[in-house]
Design a protein around this motif. Structure first.
Motif, PDB file in Angstrom:
ATOM      1  N   ASP A  88      10.325  55.131  -5.743  1.00  0.00           N
ATOM      2  CA  ASP A  88      11.696  55.963  -5.833  1.00  0.00           C
ATOM      3  C   ASP A  88      12.572  54.862  -5.390  1.00  0.00           C
ATOM      4  O   ASP A  88      13.997  55.019  -5.588  1.00  0.00           O
ATOM      5  N   GLU A  89      12.396  54.045  -4.763  1.00  0.00           N
ATOM      6  CA  GLU A  89      13.283  52.882  -4.167  1.00  0.00           C
ATOM      7  C   GLU A  89      13.351  51.626  -5.294  1.00  0.00           C
ATOM      8  O   GLU A  89      12.142  50.734  -5.161  1.00  0.00           O
ATOM      9  N   PRO A  90      14.488  51.378  -5.950  1.00  0.00           N
ATOM     10  CA  PRO A  90      14.401  50.332  -6.860  1.00  0.00           C
ATOM     11  C   PRO A  90      14.112  48.869  -6.239  1.00  0.00           C
ATOM     12  O   PRO A  90      13.300  48.229  -6.566  1.00  0.00           O
ATOM     13  N   ALA A  91      14.700  48.573  -4.801  1.00  0.00           N
ATOM     14  CA  ALA A  91      13.986  47.228  -4.117  1.00  0.00           C
ATOM     15  C   ALA A  91      12.719  47.221  -3.926  1.00  0.00           C
ATOM     16  O   ALA A  91      12.078  46.235  -4.199  1.00  0.00           O
ATOM     17  N   THR A  92      12.208  48.574  -3.494  1.00  0.00           N
ATOM     18  CA  THR A  92      10.664  48.531  -3.124  1.00  0.00           C
ATOM     19  C   THR A  92       9.733  48.173  -4.325  1.00  0.00           C
ATOM     20  O   THR A  92       8.852  47.459  -4.583  1.00  0.00           O
ATOM     21  N   SER A  93      10.235  48.715  -5.631  1.00  0.00           N
ATOM     22  CA  SER A  93       9.726  48.744  -6.898  1.00  0.00           C
ATOM     23  C   SER A  93       9.491  47.168  -7.353  1.00  0.00           C
ATOM     24  O   SER A  93       8.564  46.728  -7.856  1.00  0.00           O
ATOM     25  N   ALA A 124       6.124  44.856  -8.017  1.00  0.00           N
ATOM     26  CA  ALA A 124       6.216  44.277  -9.020  1.00  0.00           C
ATOM     27  C   ALA A 124       5.915  42.739  -9.127  1.00  0.00           C
ATOM     28  O   ALA A 124       5.042  42.197  -9.495  1.00  0.00           O
ATOM     29  N   ALA A 125       6.444  42.156  -7.889  1.00  0.00           N
ATOM     30  CA  ALA A 125       6.560  40.793  -7.753  1.00  0.00           C
ATOM     31  C   ALA A 125       5.231  40.417  -7.172  1.00  0.00           C
ATOM     32  O   ALA A 125       4.639  39.316  -7.511  1.00  0.00           O
ATOM     33  N   ILE A 126       4.608  41.108  -6.268  1.00  0.00           N
ATOM     34  CA  ILE A 126       3.387  41.179  -5.517  1.00  0.00           C
ATOM     35  C   ILE A 126       2.505  41.208  -6.609  1.00  0.00           C
ATOM     36  O   ILE A 126       1.389  40.491  -7.021  1.00  0.00           O
ATOM     37  N   LEU A 127       2.577  42.295  -7.662  1.00  0.00           N
ATOM     38  CA  LEU A 127       1.447  42.484  -8.818  1.00  0.00           C
ATOM     39  C   LEU A 127       1.663  41.119  -9.505  1.00  0.00           C
ATOM     40  O   LEU A 127       0.441  40.712  -9.918  1.00  0.00           O
ATOM     41  N   ARG A 128       2.402  40.676  -9.919  1.00  0.00           N
ATOM     42  CA  ARG A 128       2.712  39.343 -10.740  1.00  0.00           C
ATOM     43  C   ARG A 128       1.800  38.248  -9.948  1.00  0.00           C
ATOM     44  O   ARG A 128       1.161  37.519 -10.683  1.00  0.00           O
ATOM     45  N   ARG A 129       2.188  38.005  -8.891  1.00  0.00           N
ATOM     46  CA  ARG A 129       1.636  36.956  -8.078  1.00  0.00           C
ATOM     47  C   ARG A 129       0.035  37.215  -7.994  1.00  0.00           C
ATOM     48  O   ARG A 129      -0.562  36.136  -7.905  1.00  0.00           O
ATOM     49  N   VAL A 158       2.921  43.590 -15.146  1.00  0.00           N
ATOM     50  CA  VAL A 158       3.699  45.081 -14.888  1.00  0.00           C
ATOM     51  C   VAL A 158       4.332  45.356 -16.088  1.00  0.00           C
ATOM     52  O   VAL A 158       5.084  44.987 -16.858  1.00  0.00           O
ATOM     53  N   ILE A 159       3.688  46.402 -16.622  1.00  0.00           N
ATOM     54  CA  ILE A 159       4.238  47.181 -17.855  1.00  0.00           C
ATOM     55  C   ILE A 159       5.476  48.141 -17.716  1.00  0.00           C
ATOM     56  O   ILE A 159       5.988  48.092 -18.361  1.00  0.00           O
ATOM     57  N   ALA A 160       5.573  48.691 -16.511  1.00  0.00           N
ATOM     58  CA  ALA A 160       6.577  49.493 -16.477  1.00  0.00           C
ATOM     59  C   ALA A 160       6.787  49.689 -14.691  1.00  0.00           C
ATOM     60  O   ALA A 160       5.817  49.761 -13.950  1.00  0.00           O
ATOM     61  N   THR A 161       8.195  50.039 -14.109  1.00  0.00           N
ATOM     62  CA  THR A 161       8.088  50.588 -13.034  1.00  0.00           C
ATOM     63  C   THR A 161       8.944  52.012 -13.257  1.00  0.00           C
ATOM     64  O   THR A 161      10.098  51.932 -14.040  1.00  0.00           O
ATOM     65  N   VAL A 162       8.641  52.992 -12.584  1.00  0.00           N
ATOM     66  CA  VAL A 162       9.375  54.173 -12.617  1.00  0.00           C
ATOM     67  C   VAL A 162       9.509  54.682 -11.365  1.00  0.00           C
ATOM     68  O   VAL A 162       8.997  54.591 -10.360  1.00  0.00           O
ATOM     69  N   VAL A 163      10.684  55.956 -11.434  1.00  0.00           N
ATOM     70  CA  VAL A 163      11.176  56.535 -10.243  1.00  0.00           C
ATOM     71  C   VAL A 163      10.500  58.001 -10.047  1.00  0.00           C
ATOM     72  O   VAL A 163      10.542  58.585  -8.989  1.00  0.00           O
ATOM     73  N   GLY A 181       7.169  49.292   5.799  1.00  0.00           N
ATOM     74  CA  GLY A 181       8.418  49.105   5.258  1.00  0.00           C
ATOM     75  C   GLY A 181       8.513  47.696   4.388  1.00  0.00           C
ATOM     76  O   GLY A 181       7.905  47.892   3.353  1.00  0.00           O
ATOM     77  N   GLU A 182       9.084  46.888   4.849  1.00  0.00           N
ATOM     78  CA  GLU A 182       9.241  45.507   3.884  1.00  0.00           C
ATOM     79  C   GLU A 182       8.062  44.611   4.062  1.00  0.00           C
ATOM     80  O   GLU A 182       8.039  43.706   3.293  1.00  0.00           O
ATOM     81  N   ASP A 183       7.389  44.955   4.914  1.00  0.00           N
ATOM     82  CA  ASP A 183       5.890  44.057   5.004  1.00  0.00           C
ATOM     83  C   ASP A 183       4.940  44.486   4.245  1.00  0.00           C
ATOM     84  O   ASP A 183       4.297  45.510   4.473  1.00  0.00           O
ATOM     85  N   LEU A 184       4.981  43.979   3.015  1.00  0.00           N
ATOM     86  CA  LEU A 184       3.889  44.503   2.058  1.00  0.00           C
ATOM     87  C   LEU A 184       2.524  43.529   2.069  1.00  0.00           C
ATOM     88  O   LEU A 184       1.718  43.535   0.841  1.00  0.00           O
ATOM     89  N   ARG A 185       2.283  42.771   2.972  1.00  0.00           N
ATOM     90  CA  ARG A 185       1.152  42.006   3.037  1.00  0.00           C
ATOM     91  C   ARG A 185      -0.208  42.858   2.793  1.00  0.00           C
ATOM     92  O   ARG A 185      -1.271  42.263   2.061  1.00  0.00           O
ATOM     93  N   ALA A 186      -0.646  44.077   3.407  1.00  0.00           N
ATOM     94  CA  ALA A 186      -1.558  44.648   3.136  1.00  0.00           C
ATOM     95  C   ALA A 186      -1.751  45.000   1.937  1.00  0.00           C
ATOM     96  O   ALA A 186      -3.016  45.288   1.246  1.00  0.00           O
ATOM     97  N   LEU A 187      -0.750  45.537   1.215  1.00  0.00           N
ATOM     98  CA  LEU A 187      -0.731  45.834  -0.257  1.00  0.00           C
ATOM     99  C   LEU A 187      -1.144  44.650  -0.941  1.00  0.00           C
ATOM    100  O   LEU A 187      -1.864  44.854  -2.129  1.00  0.00           O
ATOM    101  N   GLU A 188      -0.658  43.444  -0.904  1.00  0.00           N
ATOM    102  CA  GLU A 188      -1.062  42.285  -1.451  1.00  0.00           C
ATOM    103  C   GLU A 188      -2.455  42.057  -1.387  1.00  0.00           C
ATOM    104  O   GLU A 188      -3.187  41.627  -2.368  1.00  0.00           O
ATOM    105  N   GLN A 189      -3.091  42.257  -0.336  1.00  0.00           N
ATOM    106  CA  GLN A 189      -4.424  41.960  -0.095  1.00  0.00           C
ATOM    107  C   GLN A 189      -5.310  43.053  -0.851  1.00  0.00           C
ATOM    108  O   GLN A 189      -6.276  42.870  -1.478  1.00  0.00           O
TER     109      GLN A 189
END
Length: 161
Positions: free
Chosen positions: A13-18, A22-27, A32-37, A107-115
């Protein structure tokens, strides 16, 4: 001809987080076919699109978030559903509902998500979209399809007409 990339949906639900997810997914090698809220948009996208991973930000501890994991799993049985949540206590219920993994929202540290997404991408390359890590449910390619459940029991699915 290039190989198809695994397809991803971001529900936050947060555009900045989305955008960051999405950037992590692309890397990590995803399209990324869609971002939804909204939950409704997430479910509609899952019902209408072929997906390999859904990243869900669940700051909800109630049944709505967990119910959505089940609904997404029903719409996309072979999709890896990665839950991002600040609530570690949500992990057992999310895994039981069909999540591939639950990643602590730092929060803004999404390294665990990237892994986690790199593991999903590696699993996808090794054999297609992964089943949920917490689930031992596998589809056996018989006719009619036979499902082995985590309890070791087998049940037959009725063929769809």
């Amino acid at each position: 001809m290039t190989a198809a990339l695994p397809r991803a949906l971001v529900w936050d639900d947060e555009p900045a987080t989305s955008r960051a997810i999405a950037a992590i997914l692309r890397r990590s090698g995803f399209e990324v076919i869609a971002t939804v809220v909204s939950p409704a948009d997430a479910l509609l996208t899952a019902e209408l699109s072929a997906l390999d991973v859904v990243v869900v930000d669940l700051a909800l501890t109630g049944d709505l978030g967990l119910g959505m994991i089940g609904a997404l799993r029903a719409a996309q049985p072979r999709c890896a559903i990665v839950v991002l949540s600040p609530f570690e206590a949500l992990r057992p219920a999310a895994m039981a509902a069909g999540a591939y993994d639950v990643v602590a929202d730092a929060g803004e540290d999404l390294r665990a998500l990237e892994q986690c997404l790199l593991r999903v991408a590696a699993d996808w390359v090794d054999g297609g979209p992964p089943a949920a890590e917490g689930s031992q449910e596998t589809l056996v390619a018989d006719t009619p399809p036979v499902v082995a459940t985590a309890a070791g029991k087998r049940r037959t699915k009725a063929p769809s007409s």
